[in-house]
Scaffold this motif. Sequence first.
Motif, PDB file in Angstrom:
ATOM      1  N   THR A 180      -2.841   5.207  -7.619  1.00 25.80           N
ATOM      2  CA  THR A 180      -3.164   4.774  -6.266  1.00 25.80           C
ATOM      3  C   THR A 180      -2.544   5.700  -5.229  1.00 25.80           C
ATOM      4  O   THR A 180      -3.182   6.076  -4.249  1.00 25.80           O
ATOM      5  N   CYS A 181      -1.274   6.064  -5.428  1.00 22.03           N
ATOM      6  CA  CYS A 181      -0.604   6.917  -4.437  1.00 22.03           C
ATOM      7  C   CYS A 181      -1.277   8.282  -4.358  1.00 22.03           C
ATOM      8  O   CYS A 181      -1.453   8.825  -3.282  1.00 22.03           O
ATOM      9  N   GLN A 182      -1.669   8.823  -5.516  1.00 20.95           N
ATOM     10  CA  GLN A 182      -2.327  10.126  -5.458  1.00 20.95           C
ATOM     11  C   GLN A 182      -3.683  10.013  -4.750  1.00 20.95           C
ATOM     12  O   GLN A 182      -4.046  10.866  -3.943  1.00 20.95           O
ATOM     13  N   ALA A 183      -4.410   8.945  -5.030  1.00 21.38           N
ATOM     14  CA  ALA A 183      -5.714   8.752  -4.385  1.00 21.38           C
ATOM     15  C   ALA A 183      -5.548   8.699  -2.866  1.00 21.38           C
ATOM     16  O   ALA A 183      -6.294   9.343  -2.127  1.00 21.38           O
ATOM     17  N   TYR A 184      -4.559   7.935  -2.402  1.00 17.22           N
ATOM     18  CA  TYR A 184      -4.336   7.835  -0.954  1.00 17.22           C
ATOM     19  C   TYR A 184      -3.832   9.153  -0.391  1.00 17.22           C
ATOM     20  O   TYR A 184      -4.202   9.558   0.696  1.00 17.22           O
ATOM     21  N   TYR A 185      -2.962   9.823  -1.148  1.00 12.78           N
ATOM     22  CA  TYR A 185      -2.421  11.097  -0.668  1.00 12.78           C
ATOM     23  C   TYR A 185      -3.551  12.108  -0.484  1.00 12.78           C
ATOM     24  O   TYR A 185      -3.637  12.797   0.523  1.00 12.78           O
ATOM     25  N   LEU A 186      -4.423  12.170  -1.472  1.00 15.75           N
ATOM     26  CA  LEU A 186      -5.476  13.186  -1.436  1.00 15.75           C
ATOM     27  C   LEU A 186      -6.559  12.872  -0.418  1.00 15.75           C
ATOM     28  O   LEU A 186      -7.072  13.762   0.240  1.00 15.75           O
ATOM     29  N   LYS A 189       0.857  -1.182   0.000  1.00 11.78           N
ATOM     30  CA  LYS A 189       0.000   0.000   0.000  1.00 11.78           C
ATOM     31  C   LYS A 189       0.899   1.239   0.000  1.00 11.78           C
ATOM     32  O   LYS A 189       2.030   1.188   0.485  1.00 11.78           O
ATOM     33  N   PRO A 190       0.386   2.374  -0.506  1.00 18.10           N
ATOM     34  CA  PRO A 190       1.217   3.580  -0.572  1.00 18.10           C
ATOM     35  C   PRO A 190       1.888   3.909   0.756  1.00 18.10           C
ATOM     36  O   PRO A 190       3.045   4.320   0.780  1.00 18.10           O
ATOM     37  N   LYS A 191       1.174   3.712   1.875  1.00 20.81           N
ATOM     38  CA  LYS A 191       1.742   4.104   3.169  1.00 20.81           C
ATOM     39  C   LYS A 191       2.979   3.287   3.518  1.00 20.81           C
ATOM     40  O   LYS A 191       3.736   3.637   4.416  1.00 20.81           O
ATOM     41  N   GLU A 192       3.191   2.144   2.844  1.00 22.20           N
ATOM     42  CA  GLU A 192       4.377   1.337   3.114  1.00 22.20           C
ATOM     43  C   GLU A 192       5.607   1.849   2.363  1.00 22.20           C
ATOM     44  O   GLU A 192       6.703   1.316   2.535  1.00 22.20           O
TER      45      GLU A 192
END
Lengths: 359, 340
Positions: free
Chosen positions: A350-356, A323-326
Amino acid sequence: MKYIDEYRDKALVLALAGEIKKVSSRPVKLMEVCGGHTMSIQKFGIPYLLPDTIQLISGPGCPVCVTSNSFIDKAIAYSRRDDVIITTYGDLIRVPGSSSSLEREKANGADVRIVYSILDALEIAKHNRRKKIVFLGIGFETTAPSSAAGIIKAQMAGIRNFYVYSAHKVMPPAMEALIDEGVQINGYIGPGHVSTITGEGIYLDIPKKFGLGVVISGFEPVDLMQAILMLVKQFENNDPKVEIQYTRAVKPEGNIKAQQMLDEVFEPGDDWWRGLGILKNSGLKIRGEYADYDSEKNIAVEVEPLKEPKGCICGDILRGVKKPKECKLFARTCTPSNPVGSCMVSSEGTCQAYYLYNR
Amino acid sequence: MINKPEFILLGHGSGGKLSHELIDSLFANYFDNPVLRQQSDSALLETESAHFAFTTDSFVVDPLFFPGGNIGTLAIAGTVNDLAVSGAVPQYLSAGFIIEEGLRYNDLKTIVETMADEARKAGVIIVTGDTKVVDKGKCDKLFINTSGVGKIAEKHTGIGSGRDIKPGDKIIINGSIGDHGMAVMAARNDLNIAADIRSDCAALNHLIKEALQVSNGIKFMRDATRGGLGTVLSEIVKEKHFGIQISEENLMINKSVRGMCELLGFDPLYVANEGKVVMVVDPDDAGKIMETLKENPFGKEASVIGEITEDHQGMAWLDTVVGGKRIIDMLSGQQLPRIC
C-alpha cells in the motif's frame, strides 16, 4: 491487446463511474483485500473517478507485507550458511529484517537468486547437488499450489537438496479477523487470483456472520469499477452476498486440482501476520509426509533476536485503520529506494502504491 | 597479416606485442582517422568554438548482443546522444575497453565494427582509446567507456539546464517507449521469453540538429535512457515552480513491449530507451518541430505527449487511459540491472 484493451476502455469506465455516482446515496467504505488491486487502483487513478461517498481502503493482501521480520531474519540466517543457495521471488530480497536484508547479504557474498517460478529453483537444485537450495515460499492460495507442485516434483525427480521455507498463508482468517477487531468497512473487493484457486466458497461465511458483501474482482479498471458498482448496489439494497465479477478467470468451485495439491502437501497451522498478530489456522505448514523438503526441519540456523522498526505503522496500514500519509516516516525516511517497512518494499504494498502514484 | 586469435588473452592487455597487434588489426583499423593516426599519447584537437560540451558514459549491458544492436551501438549512440541533447554538435569520442580474458575475438571484432559504423553514421570520430584485459571472472565479458566532446553554440547553452521552461510549453517525444529495456530483458536467457522486440538504440544527433535548425524554441532536451520517460519527466519538474501534465493516451508503446511489461509487472514509463529524446518546446513552435521530426526516420512516430503546467508545482501528473489521474515519480531502486 486482447483481454487488456477492452478492460481499459475509457468510455466504459466513465459510464460505470456515472452509474456508481447514480446508485451511491450513503457513505461506504470498501476494502480491497489484495495488493494487486491496490496497485491497479492507484496506477489507473481510480479514486479520482469515484464520488465522495465511496472510500477505498487497502487491506492485508500483500504477501510480502504481512510476512514477519522473524521470517526474513531466518532466511538471512540460511543465506549466511556457505552450503545454502536462497531462491526467491524478487520483492522479498529488499525487505528489511531486524538488522539486514537478503539484498545486503547478497552484496556481502551470500548466494541469493531471484526466480520467477519454483521450477527455476528446482533447476538450480539439479545443477548444484552439493548445495542446499532453499525456496522462500511466500504468498496466499495463489502461489502456495505452485510451492506444493514444486515439492511433489522434487520428490518424483528424487531431488534431495531442495527445501521450501513456508510462510504461505490463507486469506479468510485475516478477512474475518479485521472485522472482529472492529475495522469499519462495508464490503470487500475480493482477491481475484486467490479466488481462481479457491473459488467463492471460502468467503460464504462473511455475509452470513458479518453482514458484509464480497465481490471477487479482476485487476483492470473496468473490472474494478464494475466490482465497486456491484458492492455499492449490495450495500444500498442491504443485500450482502458473495458475487464474482471476475468470471473470465474465477469459477465458483475454483481450481480443484490446485486445491488437491495444496491439501496434499500443506496443512493449516497458526501463523503471525503483521498488523494482526497470530491468527488461528491462517498459515500453511508442510505436512509430515513431506518433512524432508521443509527447511525448518532440516537446516539448523541461529537467528538473531527480533527487532521491529521504530515508528513504522505498517501494521495499522495493513488493517486499513491508517493511510500511508498518516505515517511520520512515509516519503521522508521511508521510500521505495530506502524502505523501513514492508509495505514500502513490495510492488503490491500500500505504501509503495501511494508513494508512486498518489502522494 | 597477423594470425587472428580465437580468444582475447591476458597478453592482449600487456602493452607488449599482442597489445599492439590487437590495436593495429582491430581498433586502429576500424576507427581509422587522421587524429587517431597520429598515435600520440593524447589526441590533439582543433576547434573554433568558444563553448564545449563534454560527457562520459560506461556500458556494461548483459547480454552484449541483443535484437537491434550490441554494446558497441550503445557505446557510440549513448555518448553522442548525451552531447546532442545538451544542444551540442558531437565531434570527438574516446573509447576505453575493459575486456575479460577469454572473450571471443570475433565478438569483439563485430562490436568494434558496429562502433565504427555508428560513429560514421553519427559523423563523429574516435580519436583516442585504451584497452585493458582482466582475469577471467573479474569483469563480465566486456565493458566499454566512451567520452565525447562537441561544440555548442552560445544560443544553445541553456538547453542542458532547461532554465527557460515555462507553463504552456509542450512536451514532445520522438516515438515509442520501453523498447530497449524489454529487448535486452527478452534477450536474456534466464527468462525464456521469445519476444519480437528490437532495441531502439540509435544516435539522434542528426534528428536533433534538424529540429534546432527550424526552431529557437527548444528549451530543454534529455534522452530518456535508464529510468525511462517517467524519470526524465520528474527530473524536469523537481524543485521547480511548474508541473507537468502528460496524457497516457498519447504515449506510444509497441504491442510486444506492452505485453512483456504486463507479463513481468514493469511500467513502460520506467523502462529504458536508447533512441528517445524528450523535448520541452515553445507552444508556438511545436507544430513545425513536430513536422521536422516526422520527416526523419528516428522521429516519424513523434508525438506531443503533454505540457508544462502552473498547477501541481514540482510534480508530474498523468491523465490515465481510463480518465483517472496519478503522479509520475522518479524510478526508485533498480528496475532492471545492466541494460546499458
